[in-house]
Design a protein around this motif. Sequence first.
Motif, mmCIF file in Angstrom:
data_model
loop_
_atom_site.group_PDB
_atom_site.id
_atom_site.type_symbol
_atom_site.label_atom_id
_atom_site.label_comp_id
_atom_site.label_asym_id
_atom_site.label_seq_id
_atom_site.Cartn_x
_atom_site.Cartn_y
_atom_site.Cartn_z
ATOM 1 N N VAL A 178 91.470 -35.766 91.000
ATOM 2 C CA VAL A 178 90.788 -35.184 89.837
ATOM 3 C C VAL A 178 90.284 -33.782 90.190
ATOM 4 O O VAL A 178 90.405 -32.850 89.392
ATOM 5 N N PHE A 179 89.726 -33.637 91.396
ATOM 6 C CA PHE A 179 89.284 -32.313 91.844
ATOM 7 C C PHE A 179 90.444 -31.321 91.848
ATOM 8 O O PHE A 179 90.339 -30.216 91.319
ATOM 9 N N LEU A 180 91.563 -31.703 92.441
ATOM 10 C CA LEU A 180 92.697 -30.793 92.558
ATOM 11 C C LEU A 180 93.277 -30.451 91.188
ATOM 12 O O LEU A 180 93.661 -29.301 90.932
ATOM 13 N N ALA A 181 93.355 -31.441 90.310
ATOM 14 C CA ALA A 181 93.847 -31.167 88.955
ATOM 15 C C ALA A 181 92.920 -30.193 88.238
ATOM 16 O O ALA A 181 93.375 -29.277 87.537
ATOM 17 N N THR A 182 91.621 -30.371 88.417
ATOM 18 C CA THR A 182 90.649 -29.494 87.766
ATOM 19 C C THR A 182 90.735 -28.078 88.315
ATOM 20 O O THR A 182 90.743 -27.108 87.557
ATOM 21 N N MET A 183 90.816 -27.943 89.623
ATOM 22 C CA MET A 183 90.900 -26.619 90.240
ATOM 23 C C MET A 183 92.279 -25.987 90.064
ATOM 24 O O MET A 183 92.482 -24.818 90.380
ATOM 25 N N GLY A 184 93.215 -26.757 89.523
ATOM 26 C CA GLY A 184 94.501 -26.169 89.164
ATOM 27 C C GLY A 184 94.364 -25.074 88.129
ATOM 28 O O GLY A 184 95.296 -24.302 87.897
ATOM 29 N N CYS A 185 93.190 -24.986 87.504
ATOM 30 C CA CYS A 185 92.944 -23.900 86.553
ATOM 31 C C CYS A 185 93.131 -22.531 87.206
ATOM 32 O O CYS A 185 93.547 -21.571 86.544
ATOM 33 N N PHE A 186 92.836 -22.425 88.512
ATOM 34 C CA PHE A 186 92.912 -21.122 89.165
ATOM 35 C C PHE A 186 94.332 -20.562 89.144
ATOM 36 O O PHE A 186 94.557 -19.401 88.784
ATOM 37 N N GLY A 187 95.294 -21.374 89.543
ATOM 38 C CA GLY A 187 96.672 -20.910 89.516
ATOM 39 C C GLY A 187 97.124 -20.573 88.107
ATOM 40 O O GLY A 187 97.835 -19.584 87.882
ATOM 41 N N ARG A 188 96.699 -21.377 87.140
ATOM 42 C CA ARG A 188 97.058 -21.136 85.746
ATOM 43 C C ARG A 188 96.462 -19.817 85.255
ATOM 44 O O ARG A 188 97.150 -19.015 84.609
ATOM 45 N N PHE A 189 95.196 -19.586 85.550
ATOM 46 C CA PHE A 189 94.545 -18.350 85.113
ATOM 47 C C PHE A 189 95.232 -17.125 85.718
ATOM 48 O O PHE A 189 95.413 -16.101 85.040
ATOM 49 N N LEU A 190 95.586 -17.213 86.979
ATOM 50 C CA LEU A 190 96.228 -16.075 87.647
ATOM 51 C C LEU A 190 97.595 -15.774 87.031
ATOM 52 O O LEU A 190 97.953 -14.604 86.824
ATOM 53 N N GLN A 191 98.360 -16.829 86.743
ATOM 54 C CA GLN A 191 99.678 -16.620 86.138
ATOM 55 C C GLN A 191 99.546 -16.074 84.712
ATOM 56 O O GLN A 191 100.328 -15.206 84.297
ATOM 57 N N GLU A 192 98.582 -16.567 83.962
ATOM 58 C CA GLU A 192 98.369 -16.072 82.603
ATOM 59 C C GLU A 192 97.984 -14.595 82.626
ATOM 60 O O GLU A 192 98.446 -13.808 81.793
ATOM 61 N N ALA A 193 97.152 -14.219 83.588
ATOM 62 C CA ALA A 193 96.755 -12.817 83.705
ATOM 63 C C ALA A 193 97.943 -11.941 84.076
ATOM 64 O O ALA A 193 98.071 -10.809 83.602
ATOM 65 N N ARG A 194 98.826 -12.474 84.901
ATOM 66 C CA ARG A 194 100.008 -11.704 85.289
ATOM 67 C C ARG A 194 100.893 -11.412 84.081
ATOM 68 O O ARG A 194 101.462 -10.318 83.959
ATOM 69 N N VAL A 195 100.990 -12.377 83.174
ATOM 70 C CA VAL A 195 101.768 -12.159 81.952
ATOM 71 C C VAL A 195 101.116 -11.063 81.106
ATOM 72 O O VAL A 195 101.805 -10.209 80.536
ATOM 73 N N ARG A 196 99.794 -11.085 81.029
ATOM 74 C CA ARG A 196 99.087 -10.108 80.192
ATOM 75 C C ARG A 196 99.121 -8.701 80.772
ATOM 76 O O ARG A 196 99.316 -7.737 80.034
ATOM 77 N N CYS A 197 98.896 -8.585 82.097
ATOM 78 C CA CYS A 197 98.705 -7.238 82.654
ATOM 79 C C CYS A 197 99.712 -6.859 83.736
ATOM 80 O O CYS A 197 99.608 -5.784 84.329
ATOM 81 N N GLY A 198 100.671 -7.734 84.012
ATOM 82 C CA GLY A 198 101.750 -7.368 84.923
ATOM 83 C C GLY A 198 101.428 -7.520 86.398
ATOM 84 O O GLY A 198 102.232 -7.132 87.249
ATOM 85 N N ARG A 199 100.270 -8.058 86.734
ATOM 86 C CA ARG A 199 99.909 -8.257 88.135
ATOM 87 C C ARG A 199 98.925 -9.425 88.212
ATOM 88 O O ARG A 199 98.318 -9.800 87.217
ATOM 89 N N PHE A 200 98.780 -9.967 89.402
ATOM 90 C CA PHE A 200 97.810 -11.032 89.573
ATOM 91 C C PHE A 200 96.400 -10.454 89.549
ATOM 92 O O PHE A 200 96.098 -9.491 90.270
ATOM 93 N N CYS A 201 95.577 -11.018 88.702
ATOM 94 C CA CYS A 201 94.171 -10.641 88.688
ATOM 95 C C CYS A 201 93.365 -11.839 88.197
ATOM 96 O O CYS A 201 93.909 -12.735 87.540
ATOM 97 N N PHE A 202 92.099 -11.844 88.547
ATOM 98 C CA PHE A 202 91.222 -12.954 88.174
ATOM 99 C C PHE A 202 90.237 -12.450 87.139
ATOM 100 O O PHE A 202 89.318 -11.703 87.451
ATOM 101 N N ASP A 203 90.460 -12.852 85.893
ATOM 102 C CA ASP A 203 89.606 -12.391 84.795
ATOM 103 C C ASP A 203 88.979 -13.563 84.050
ATOM 104 O O ASP A 203 88.583 -13.426 82.885
ATOM 105 N N ARG A 204 88.881 -14.713 84.712
ATOM 106 C CA ARG A 204 88.315 -15.891 84.062
ATOM 107 C C ARG A 204 87.055 -16.391 84.772
ATOM 108 O O ARG A 204 86.693 -17.554 84.657
ATOM 109 N N ALA A 205 86.379 -15.479 85.471
ATOM 110 C CA ALA A 205 85.141 -15.877 86.142
ATOM 111 C C ALA A 205 84.093 -16.346 85.139
ATOM 112 O O ALA A 205 83.291 -17.229 85.432
#
Length: 290
Positions: A98-125
Amino acid sequence: MAEQKQKEQIQALALAEELGLPAPVRQAVAAAPVWRRPDWLATAQGLTNPSRAAAAWRQLEAALAGDDPDGMALFALYLAAACTAREINDARGIPDDVFLATMGCFGRFLQEARVRCGRFCFDRAFWAWRQLSGQLFRLGTLEFEYRLLQPDEPAPPQGQAGTPVLSVHIPSDAVLTEAALADSYARALPFFAQYGAALAPAGAPQTLLCHSWLLSPGLYELLPAGSGIRRFADGYRLYASDPDDSSFYEWLFAGRQPPQPLPQTTSLQRAVCAYLQAGGRIGSGYGIKL
């Protein structure tokens, strides 16, 4: 102190690898200046405390303002906090999957940001402290956030400010089949009840609510029978809507909004574009689980 710093860095990098984060992200985390700042690392531990998490996020963003354009230093602090969150979960008996599934949000957020801005960034703090503080968990295909109804939001029938509820969130990689949805819903209320005050300090959640563009009344009419989104929406009774909500641009069009040209790659994108051009409004809906 140096040994503690090294331990936190090693744990964070190990978690990044366990979560399958891309190599460039892991390299940025390893090189982040935060490992030399015990004050920032101490503040980051507040992200795991429900009563302090939002304030800790704001403190860290203010401390790093202007010096962290891709958010990777802040992300390193979030990973350090996630390691502490794992220890807290383990002490409570919450399964590690359950912990790992929940923290899977990090990889998802990074990939979503890459689609938006063309690079990996963390904008979901601004959002991810909920996962770190044990207020939001992914249980199957959906996420569930324990919270109290607020005075400034539409209230469901028989609901009032201060009522504990579970807010349902739909990750971008959610599988909206009947079986997957049923599995998530069946797990939600029992999960929070099982851990009592540790996860539900104001009492057991009374119901499941969802506020999302996926519940937009206008969107529903554009969806074909058998659509996963329509299947999800069929599980809720609407009690309010917000036609001015523009969040659908973020999730359907990767953040692009008029006057920018909107992507029309998928059939849903094309249908929504035509609907908007004809004067329709998507917005969002508020629903209570049937």
